[in-house]
Design a protein around this motif. Structure first.
Motif, mmCIF file in Angstrom:
data_model
loop_
_atom_site.group_PDB
_atom_site.id
_atom_site.type_symbol
_atom_site.label_atom_id
_atom_site.label_comp_id
_atom_site.label_asym_id
_atom_site.label_seq_id
_atom_site.Cartn_x
_atom_site.Cartn_y
_atom_site.Cartn_z
ATOM 1 N N UNK A 160 0.817 -1.212 0.000
ATOM 2 C CA UNK A 160 0.000 0.000 0.000
ATOM 3 C C UNK A 160 0.858 1.272 0.000
ATOM 4 N N UNK A 161 2.162 1.105 -0.253
ATOM 5 C CA UNK A 161 3.082 2.253 -0.282
ATOM 6 C C UNK A 161 2.911 3.135 0.962
ATOM 7 N N UNK A 162 3.036 2.475 2.124
ATOM 8 C CA UNK A 162 2.867 3.219 3.393
ATOM 9 C C UNK A 162 3.959 4.277 3.538
ATOM 10 N N UNK A 163 3.649 5.325 4.264
ATOM 11 C CA UNK A 163 4.660 6.352 4.542
ATOM 12 C C UNK A 163 5.614 5.890 5.635
ATOM 13 N N UNK A 164 5.040 5.287 6.691
ATOM 14 C CA UNK A 164 5.870 4.865 7.822
ATOM 15 C C UNK A 164 5.549 3.436 8.223
ATOM 16 N N UNK A 223 14.835 -2.905 5.067
ATOM 17 C CA UNK A 223 15.369 -2.758 3.708
ATOM 18 C C UNK A 223 14.247 -2.872 2.681
ATOM 19 N N UNK A 224 13.403 -3.870 2.914
ATOM 20 C CA UNK A 224 12.297 -4.100 1.989
ATOM 21 C C UNK A 224 11.345 -2.883 1.945
ATOM 22 N N UNK A 225 11.033 -2.374 3.135
ATOM 23 C CA UNK A 225 10.071 -1.265 3.206
ATOM 24 C C UNK A 225 10.675 0.045 2.682
ATOM 25 N N UNK A 226 11.930 0.315 3.030
ATOM 26 C CA UNK A 226 12.526 1.581 2.572
ATOM 27 C C UNK A 226 12.692 1.598 1.050
ATOM 28 N N UNK A 227 12.878 0.398 0.454
ATOM 29 C CA UNK A 227 12.987 0.309 -1.010
ATOM 30 C C UNK A 227 11.738 0.817 -1.721
ATOM 31 N N UNK A 228 10.618 0.747 -1.002
ATOM 32 C CA UNK A 228 9.358 1.139 -1.638
ATOM 33 C C UNK A 228 8.924 2.538 -1.159
ATOM 34 N N UNK A 275 14.751 7.744 -2.146
ATOM 35 C CA UNK A 275 14.111 8.920 -2.749
ATOM 36 C C UNK A 275 13.210 8.485 -3.901
ATOM 37 N N UNK A 276 12.293 9.361 -4.289
ATOM 38 C CA UNK A 276 11.260 8.944 -5.244
ATOM 39 C C UNK A 276 11.816 8.606 -6.625
ATOM 40 N N UNK A 277 13.031 9.093 -6.960
ATOM 41 C CA UNK A 277 13.533 8.720 -8.289
ATOM 42 C C UNK A 277 14.069 7.284 -8.332
ATOM 43 N N UNK A 278 14.420 6.702 -7.199
ATOM 44 C CA UNK A 278 14.950 5.332 -7.241
ATOM 45 C C UNK A 278 14.052 4.283 -6.574
ATOM 46 N N UNK A 383 12.349 -15.525 -19.717
ATOM 47 C CA UNK A 383 11.482 -14.639 -18.930
ATOM 48 C C UNK A 383 11.330 -13.320 -19.691
ATOM 49 N N UNK A 384 10.099 -12.909 -19.871
ATOM 50 C CA UNK A 384 9.840 -11.629 -20.535
ATOM 51 C C UNK A 384 10.283 -10.499 -19.615
ATOM 52 N N UNK A 385 10.621 -9.344 -20.175
ATOM 53 C CA UNK A 385 11.135 -8.282 -19.298
ATOM 54 C C UNK A 385 10.106 -7.786 -18.280
ATOM 55 N N UNK A 386 8.789 -7.936 -18.584
ATOM 56 C CA UNK A 386 7.768 -7.558 -17.589
ATOM 57 C C UNK A 386 7.768 -8.508 -16.396
ATOM 58 N N UNK A 387 8.352 -9.686 -16.602
ATOM 59 C CA UNK A 387 8.414 -10.665 -15.516
ATOM 60 C C UNK A 387 9.782 -10.752 -14.869
ATOM 61 N N UNK A 388 10.578 -9.729 -15.106
ATOM 62 C CA UNK A 388 11.903 -9.630 -14.495
ATOM 63 C C UNK A 388 11.903 -8.414 -13.571
ATOM 64 N N UNK A 389 12.473 -8.571 -12.384
ATOM 65 C CA UNK A 389 12.513 -7.400 -11.491
ATOM 66 C C UNK A 389 13.837 -7.347 -10.751
ATOM 67 N N UNK A 390 14.350 -6.148 -10.632
ATOM 68 C CA UNK A 390 15.628 -5.919 -9.934
ATOM 69 C C UNK A 390 15.384 -4.924 -8.808
ATOM 70 N N UNK A 391 16.081 -5.091 -7.697
ATOM 71 C CA UNK A 391 15.942 -4.113 -6.607
ATOM 72 C C UNK A 391 16.513 -2.756 -6.999
ATOM 73 N N UNK A 392 16.227 -1.711 -6.253
ATOM 74 C CA UNK A 392 16.628 -0.359 -6.638
ATOM 75 C C UNK A 392 18.132 -0.166 -6.802
#
Ligand code: GLU
Length: 394
Positions: A160-164, A223-228, A275-278, A383-392
């Motif tokens: 839910x993209x929580x703030x805190x 780490x997981x939460x701050x990434x988002x 930050x919001x850009x990464x 794997x299609x690129x939509x099904x590939x994900x990398x951390x920030x």
């Protein structure tokens, strides 16, 4: 004042006396009063609460946690209703509605179900209700378990993209060593880059009879939460009133190190969000990285890694795969590991179009050879690129 979305994770030891297993009603009341105050300031609150198993133990008169999974599952189903019943009773005194959400990793393995869970939580928040989330221990077995509620609370925050995210625990903050064994351990107030942290977390907070996580799971969750984009805070569970103070202080933008020293705000650790850009901004990317459990690994070469991570990212072709580890089916999630001289580094996750045995046959080959090798070619990509994900940080 800005309306913030705040996830509060309560460990079992905040809710239950470790020795008698009786509910810590005074502390629960403080939590309820704090949460209601935050609601009245216009914030949206989600509670991720442990305690089901310990409440169940108390109800049936057990003093130690049984080893058998079915017994633990039975205790969780007995205790969960007691736990939520008690919270509901307290919140009802303040006219605050709550809702129960029990979740297993299996429930969010499908992206549509992941989105359904997210939509339901958002709808409840919109209605002014406080969702109380716990792992559905009655159904969870080890391979589909989140494992601990620190992780579950971080996944909920990401959903839910929580703030805190507040990780309430039995130490005030993160120290550079275990404060119980080293009196010179120094508190860490601000953490900017978790991967550069130099701390010995071994067993801090993990040694209680009733709790599950420790400082290590808290760092993973942070780490997981701050990434988002979720600022994550570790603070003392026995003083839930501190949450109000800390929220107001973060919003003020004042210097926390100075203000902790001056005693203006309670000791706590703040993990700054990316930050919001990464930061991760896509549901699908977060889900691929953290919602799914990986079933194996694909080891890829350097050239392939460059193609996957360049600006106009490519899909994963069989030609770049060196090795397949584990047994998995088509559509399952696996880790992508890059071979760097003699080092293997996990760089991301993907959902595959072929099974492990099929990828073993086509690895190292060109895509136009897939059909002659397998007798069919569902896709030119493993794997299609939509099904590939990398951390920030990748
Ligand atoms: N879900 C477990 C319970 O309610 C707790 C897991 C944890 O403490 O992290 O008892």
């Amino acid at each position: 004042m800005e309306s913030l979305t705040i996830v509060i994770k309560l460990g079992t030891s905040s809710l239950v006396d470790e020795v008698t297993l009786e509910p810590r009603i005074a502390n629960m009341s403080h939590i309820v009063e704090t949460v209601v105050k935050l609601r009245r300031q216009g914030h949206k609150i989600i509670i991720v609460s442990s305690g089901a198993i310990a409440f169940g133990m108390k109800v049936v008169g057990l003093n130690s946690k049984p080893k058998e999974l079915t017994k633990i599952q039975a205790l969780a189903s007995i205790g969960q209703s007691r736990l939520v019943g008690l919270l509901d009773n307290l919140f009802r005194q303040m006219n605050q509605l709550i809702a129960q959400i029990l979740i297993t990793r299996n429930d969010i393995m499908d992206f549509t179900q992941y989105k359904n869970a997210k939509n339901t939580i958002n709808e409840l928040l919109q209605m002014g209700v406080i969702p109380i989330v716990n792992e559905n221990d009655t159904l969870s077995v080890s391979e589909i378990k989140f494992g601990d509620n620190d992780t579950l609370s971080a996944i909920t925050s990401g959903m839910i993209y929580a703030d805190y995210l507040f990780l309430m625990t039995d130490v005030e903050c993160l120290y550079d060593d275990n404060p119980r064994t080293n009196p010179d351990a120094k508190p860490i107030i601000i953490v900017d880059k978790i991967d550069e942290l130099q701390v010995k977390t071994d067993d801090i907070g993990a040694g209680t009879k009733v709790g599950t996580g420790g400082m290590t799971t808290k760092l993973i969750a942070a780490e997981l939460a701050t990434n988002v984009g979720t600022t994550t805070i570790i603070t003392l569970s026995s003083k839930p009133q501190n949450i109000l103070n800390i929220v107001n202080h973060i919003q003020s933008g004042d210097d926390p190190i100075k203000d902790v020293e001056l005693g203006k705000i309670p000791l706590h650790t703040r993990f700054l969000s990316l930050s919001s850009d990464v930061k991760i901004k896509s549901d699908r990317r977060f889900w691929l990285l953290h919602g799914l459990k990986t079933k194996g690994k694909l080891i890829i070469d350097q050239g392939c890694y460059k193609a996957l991570t360049r600006k106009d990212r490519a899909g994963l072709l069989p030609a770049g795969i060196i090795e397949v580890v584990g047994n998995f089916h088509e559509s399952e999630c696996v880790s992508v590991v890059v071979k760097n001289e003699n080092e293997l580094i996990e760089v991301g996750h993907c959902r595959v179009n072929y099974s492990s045995s099929e990828i073993n046959l086509i690895k190292g080959h060109k895509s136009n050879e897939i059909e002659s090798i397998l007798g069919f070619a569902d896709s030119e990509y493993v794997a299609h690129r939509d099904n590939l994900a990398f951390p920030p940080n990748i």
